[in-house]
Motif scaffolding. Sequence first.
Motif, short mmCIF file in Angstrom:
data_model
loop_
_atom_site.label_atom_id
_atom_site.label_comp_id
_atom_site.label_asym_id
_atom_site.label_seq_id
_atom_site.Cartn_x
_atom_site.Cartn_y
_atom_site.Cartn_z
N GLN A 144 44.86 37.61 44.90
CA GLN A 144 44.98 36.72 43.20
C GLN A 144 43.56 37.97 42.86
OE1 GLN A 144 43.66 32.90 43.23
NE2 GLN A 144 45.47 32.08 44.32
N ARG A 145 42.74 38.04 42.94
CA ARG A 145 41.85 39.23 42.72
C ARG A 145 42.51 40.44 42.38
NH1 ARG A 145 36.78 40.30 45.49
NH2 ARG A 145 35.60 41.05 43.31
N LEU A 146 43.15 40.57 42.99
CA LEU A 146 43.49 41.99 43.12
C LEU A 146 44.60 41.80 41.54
CD1 LEU A 146 44.54 43.48 46.24
CD2 LEU A 146 43.02 44.88 45.06
N HIS A 147 45.36 40.83 41.72
CA HIS A 147 46.08 40.48 40.89
C HIS A 147 45.57 40.55 39.36
CE1 HIS A 147 49.38 39.57 38.46
NE2 HIS A 147 49.42 38.59 37.49
N ALA A 148 44.12 39.92 39.20
CA ALA A 148 43.59 39.45 37.75
C ALA A 148 42.36 40.60 37.36
CB ALA A 148 42.42 38.52 38.46
N LEU A 149 42.36 41.76 38.36
CA LEU A 149 41.73 42.72 38.05
C LEU A 149 42.61 44.15 37.41
CD1 LEU A 149 39.43 43.21 40.79
CD2 LEU A 149 38.14 42.37 38.27
N PHE A 150 43.91 43.91 38.26
CA PHE A 150 45.43 45.82 37.94
C PHE A 150 46.63 44.98 38.09
CE2 PHE A 150 41.74 46.58 41.45
CZ PHE A 150 40.53 47.00 41.50
N CYS A 151 46.23 43.90 37.83
CA CYS A 151 48.24 43.56 37.64
C CYS A 151 48.85 43.64 38.40
CB CYS A 151 48.86 43.54 36.39
SG CYS A 151 47.51 43.08 34.79
N GLU A 152 49.55 44.06 38.51
CA GLU A 152 51.39 44.46 39.65
C GLU A 152 51.23 45.81 40.29
OE1 GLU A 152 52.67 42.14 41.12
OE2 GLU A 152 52.48 40.43 39.45
N ARG A 153 50.08 46.68 39.89
CA ARG A 153 49.27 47.86 40.24
C ARG A 153 48.63 48.24 41.30
NH1 ARG A 153 47.91 46.89 34.44
NH2 ARG A 153 46.14 47.65 35.38
N ALA A 154 48.08 47.31 41.72
CA ALA A 154 47.03 46.82 43.05
C ALA A 154 48.09 46.41 44.34
CB ALA A 154 46.32 46.27 43.48
N GLN A 155 48.36 46.93 45.71
CA GLN A 155 48.82 46.88 46.47
C GLN A 155 48.16 46.71 47.77
OE1 GLN A 155 51.47 49.69 48.26
NE2 GLN A 155 52.66 49.95 46.17
#
Length: 166
Positions: free
Chosen positions: A127-138
């Motif tokens: 959730q944090r990755l999505h909030a910070l980087f949308c779909e650009r982080a895996q």
Amino acid sequence: QQMLIKLTDLLRGTLKANRQSNTTIGGELALIDAYLNIQQIRLGNRLKYEINNMLTDDISFPPMLLQPIVENAVQHGIEPSAKGGTITLTVAQKQEYIDISVVDTGNGLSQNPSTAGNGIGLDNIKQRLHALFCERAQFNIVENAQGGVTATLRIETHDLQSLTDD
């Protein structure tokens, strides 16, 4: 005495990280080193660890993003294994991405159902990755063929650089 010194480092760093919207790779790795040092004192020769940072320490990074991954490696991989194991954390640049891997040689995902968590920590990371980087982080977790688990974060270098611009 060594454990108290590392615990103080960990608490001081955690308080500082919780007050900031960003930290650095170096700052995040220093917290993880303090945490793993404490666990190594606690678990003795059952835990070995290595931190390999192939980048400069001053790259911006979201605070406390790696800590739950490393905690899972200790709690679910190394601690329940009678022989213990090794945790290797590697930070490297691969083309336009920064790849961070946490590899443990402990119990795999299916070895010990009694230590299985409920996945809240991993869901929080996603959730944090999505909030910070949308779909650009895996974020991926796989069981290693030789035992243990590899958790990998992949974030675009540009996205980490933009953290300092906000």
